[in-house]
Enzyme design. Structure first.
Site, PDB file in Angstrom:
ATOM      1  N   ARG A  25       0.804  -1.220   0.000  1.00 21.62           N
ATOM      2  CA  ARG A  25       0.000   0.000   0.000  1.00 21.62           C
ATOM      3  C   ARG A  25       0.845   1.281   0.000  1.00 21.62           C
ATOM      4  O   ARG A  25       0.327   2.368  -0.209  1.00 21.62           O
ATOM      5  CB  ARG A  25      -0.962  -0.011   1.210  1.00 21.62           C
ATOM      6  CG  ARG A  25      -2.107  -0.996   1.040  1.00 21.62           C
ATOM      7  CD  ARG A  25      -2.872  -1.204   2.344  1.00 21.62           C
ATOM      8  NE  ARG A  25      -2.206  -2.177   3.210  1.00 21.62           N
ATOM      9  CZ  ARG A  25      -2.622  -2.486   4.443  1.00 21.62           C
ATOM     10  NH1 ARG A  25      -3.683  -1.879   4.960  1.00 21.62           N
ATOM     11  NH2 ARG A  25      -1.981  -3.391   5.157  1.00 21.62           N
TER      12      ARG A  25
ATOM     13  N   GLU B  16      -8.977 -10.945  12.404  1.00 18.32           N
ATOM     14  CA  GLU B  16      -8.589  -9.900  11.459  1.00 18.32           C
ATOM     15  C   GLU B  16      -9.813  -9.222  10.860  1.00 18.32           C
ATOM     16  O   GLU B  16     -10.864  -9.854  10.686  1.00 18.32           O
ATOM     17  CB  GLU B  16      -7.727 -10.502  10.341  1.00 18.32           C
ATOM     18  CG  GLU B  16      -6.348 -10.899  10.803  1.00 18.32           C
ATOM     19  CD  GLU B  16      -5.639  -9.759  11.512  1.00 18.32           C
ATOM     20  OE1 GLU B  16      -5.288  -8.772  10.842  1.00 18.32           O
ATOM     21  OE2 GLU B  16      -5.445  -9.841  12.731  1.00 18.32           O
TER      22      GLU B  16
ATOM     23  N   ARG C 200      27.513  25.809   2.611  1.00 18.58           N
ATOM     24  CA  ARG C 200      27.630  24.476   2.009  1.00 18.58           C
ATOM     25  C   ARG C 200      28.656  23.655   2.792  1.00 18.58           C
ATOM     26  O   ARG C 200      29.326  24.177   3.666  1.00 18.58           O
ATOM     27  CB  ARG C 200      27.969  24.619   0.525  1.00 18.58           C
ATOM     28  CG  ARG C 200      26.744  25.160  -0.266  1.00 18.58           C
ATOM     29  CD  ARG C 200      27.094  25.460  -1.696  1.00 18.58           C
ATOM     30  NE  ARG C 200      27.771  24.329  -2.308  1.00 18.58           N
ATOM     31  CZ  ARG C 200      28.690  24.431  -3.264  1.00 18.58           C
ATOM     32  NH1 ARG C 200      29.061  25.615  -3.716  1.00 18.58           N
ATOM     33  NH2 ARG C 200      29.239  23.347  -3.767  1.00 18.58           N
TER      34      ARG C 200
ATOM     35  N   LYS D 178      31.707  27.517   1.006  1.00 16.67           N
ATOM     36  CA  LYS D 178      31.915  26.078   0.855  1.00 16.67           C
ATOM     37  C   LYS D 178      33.345  25.763   1.226  1.00 16.67           C
ATOM     38  O   LYS D 178      34.256  26.402   0.725  1.00 16.67           O
ATOM     39  CB  LYS D 178      31.647  25.645  -0.591  1.00 16.67           C
ATOM     40  CG  LYS D 178      31.643  24.149  -0.763  1.00 16.67           C
ATOM     41  CD  LYS D 178      32.294  23.673  -2.040  1.00 16.67           C
ATOM     42  CE  LYS D 178      33.790  23.863  -2.032  1.00 16.67           C
ATOM     43  NZ  LYS D 178      34.477  23.320  -3.180  1.00 16.67           N
TER      44      LYS D 178
END
Ligand code: UD1
Ligand code: CA
Length: 477
Positions: A17, A165, A342, A360
């Site tokens: 599902r 069930e 970064r 960075k």
């Protein structure tokens, strides 16, 4: 107390599902795969061993478990393989085969029920302890809408006699039974082995149901005892809507815990399970804290910041919409708004990084500043240095990355390009608009722009010329 108890966690199903290529238990809530939570609950409850039954997508699940619990679980977490998914009873059987010789009791539960806690599973084990004549102890819960769950069927004297069930219910009266099966069972190992051997797939789904161990016990004249559970333990995840509900509940639980521990967390902030926050930090709305992020004492993380694996020091101010990843921000630094850190950025104590600055693999030493519009990649900015608006570290030549070093108290004028590899000495001054291609010695001034010339009164002449050109072009049409 549970050293001789093995937790068997069923996680071999595909989770049809979910409609996903990923096995269901690897879908994440609050930043960790579903399977993380039941395994952690078993370890925290003190189970001597945890057997996770894997099958569908087992390589993903095994790799994750090794990474997450390999070291911290002291070898207590192992896996067993269910080759074909023939139902929860069959999965439990595969798990039982891997239970080690010393174990006397087992606690069985499902890998797709992430909100259960160590207390929830511990309570079921404890109940079995307190009721020496019972063959099985199991959690039960009365809910408003039990649709889809197994129901607890009780006999005339109120004893539990069966779990049926949802698909096997026949009458509206049966469907109206509000007491459901959350799926936590404790029993002796010997009983479970025997009960599982008795299972048959004679039911609506043609599967071996673990739940049938209850009617097996009753048929043998044994007692089954129920433990009323919190409603939170019932939230099984079978589809993505339930995944969202479980994620919401887990994040709410995490946020509540931080609030109680002295952190101000505004509504609408999202803090994942692996994050740590110290007291008096303020986490504003719309903030997302992920991975191994740490927020230090008294730090303010303002609206909309998104931090992944960022270590934020005490007293730091992250202004709105700062995005950071795998970086360090040291005490009392100020970042943002709209800054982008970064990976491997290291922002020093009291340093400032302003709007539209991207860093960075760059270290800003204590008190260094880059307040506006800059790209600082692969560099070191010395203590107290000032990087002007529009500065770019030209770190990449199309093949390799190179380093830019700026000395202590140096000043980089606006709109400069520093073509790496290059070093600016301590106290040096780079004039506005300079393209730096050679090292600048300490205390030197670097300039690379053409000298300015002023032609007095020339602007009017220039306008007249352009106006005439425009009129000539219009006349031609
Ligand atoms: C199960 C219970 C139901 C209970 C509900 C609680 C049974 C028969 N039913 O139903 O009474 O109310 O959980 O959430 O047990 N699995 C395997 N191998 C298999 C089948 C399943 O490992 O062959 C695993 C799945 O990966 C999952 C767990 O067992 O983690 C439960 O299976 P699922 O199919 O979701 O059972 P439910 O229909 O939810
Ligand atoms: Ca389920």
């Amino acid at each position: 107390m549970l050293e001789k108890t093995t937790a068997v966690i069923l996680a071999a199903g595909q989770g049809t599902r979910m409609k996903s290529a990923l096995p269901k238990v690897m879908h994440a809530i609050a930043g960790r795969p579903l399977i993380h939570y039941p395994v952690r609950a078993a370890l925290e409850a003190g189970c001597g061993e945890v057997v996770v039954v894997v099958g569908h997508g087992r390589e993903h699940v095994e790799a994750y478990l090794a990474k997450a619990f390999g070291a911290s679980g002291d070898g207590r977490v192992k896996t067993a393989v269910q080759k074909e998914q023939r139902g929860t009873g069959d999965a439990a059987k595969a798990g039982m085969d891997a239970v080690s010789a010393g174990a006397e009791r087992v606690l069985i539960f499902y890998g797709d029920v992430p909100l259960l806690s160590a207390d929830d599973v511990g309570a079921v084990a404890k109940k079995l302890d307190q009721e020496p004549t019972a063959a099985v102890a199991l959690a039960t819960c009365v809910v408003a809408d039990p649709t889809g769950y197994g129901r607890i069927m009780r006999g005339a004297n109120g004893d539990v006699v069966e779990i049926r069930e949802h698909k096997d219910l026949k009458t509206d009266a049966e469907r109206a039974i509000a007491e459901m099966n959350p799926g936590i069972y404790a029993a002796s190992r010997a009983f479970v082995d025997e009960a599982l051997r008795s299972l048959t797939p004679n039911n609506a789904q043609g599967e071996y149901y673990l739940t049938d161990i209850v009617s097996f016990a009753v048929a043998q004249g044994k007692r089954v005892v129920a433990v009323p559970s919190r409603e939170a333990v019932i939230d099984g995840v079978n589809d993505r809507s339930q995944l969202a509900a479980a994620d919401r509940a887990m994040v709410e639980r995490i946020v509540h815990a931080w609030r109680v521990s002295g952190v101000t967390v505004r509504d609408g902030a999202r803090i994942e399970d692996s994050v740590k926050v110290e007291r008096d930090a303020v986490i504003e709305s719309g903030v997302v804290l992920r991975g191994e992020t740490r927020i230090g004492e008294g730090a303010v993380v303002d609206v909309g910041c998104v931090l992944t694996d960022v270590d934020v020091g005490p007293g730091v101010l992250l202004r709105p919409y700062t995005v950071g990843q795998s970086s360090v921000v040291r005490a009392k630094a100020q970042i943002g708004p709209f800054s982008h850190l970064r990976p491997d950025s290291d922002i020093g104590e009291e340093a400032h990084v302003g709007n539209f600055v991207e860093t960075k693999k760059t270290k800003l030493e204590r008190g260094a500043k880059a307040n506006h519009l800059a790209y600082l990649g692969d560099g070191v900015v010395g203590e107290g240095a000032n990087v002007g608006a529009g500065t770019i570290f030209c770190n990449y030549d199309g093949f390799q990355k190179h380093t830019t070093r700026i000395g202590k108290n140096a000043f980089i004028g606006s709109d400069s390009q520093l073509v790496a590899p290059v070093t600016i000495g301590d106290g040096a001054y780079v004039g506005t608009g300079t393209t730096v291609t050679k090292d600048v010695p300490a205390d030197a001034l670097a300039l690379s722009r053409v000298r300015q010339e002023n032609k007095e009164g020339y602007a009017a002449k220039l306008r007249a010329r352009f106006k005439a050109a425009k009129e000539a072009a219009a006349a031609k049409k």
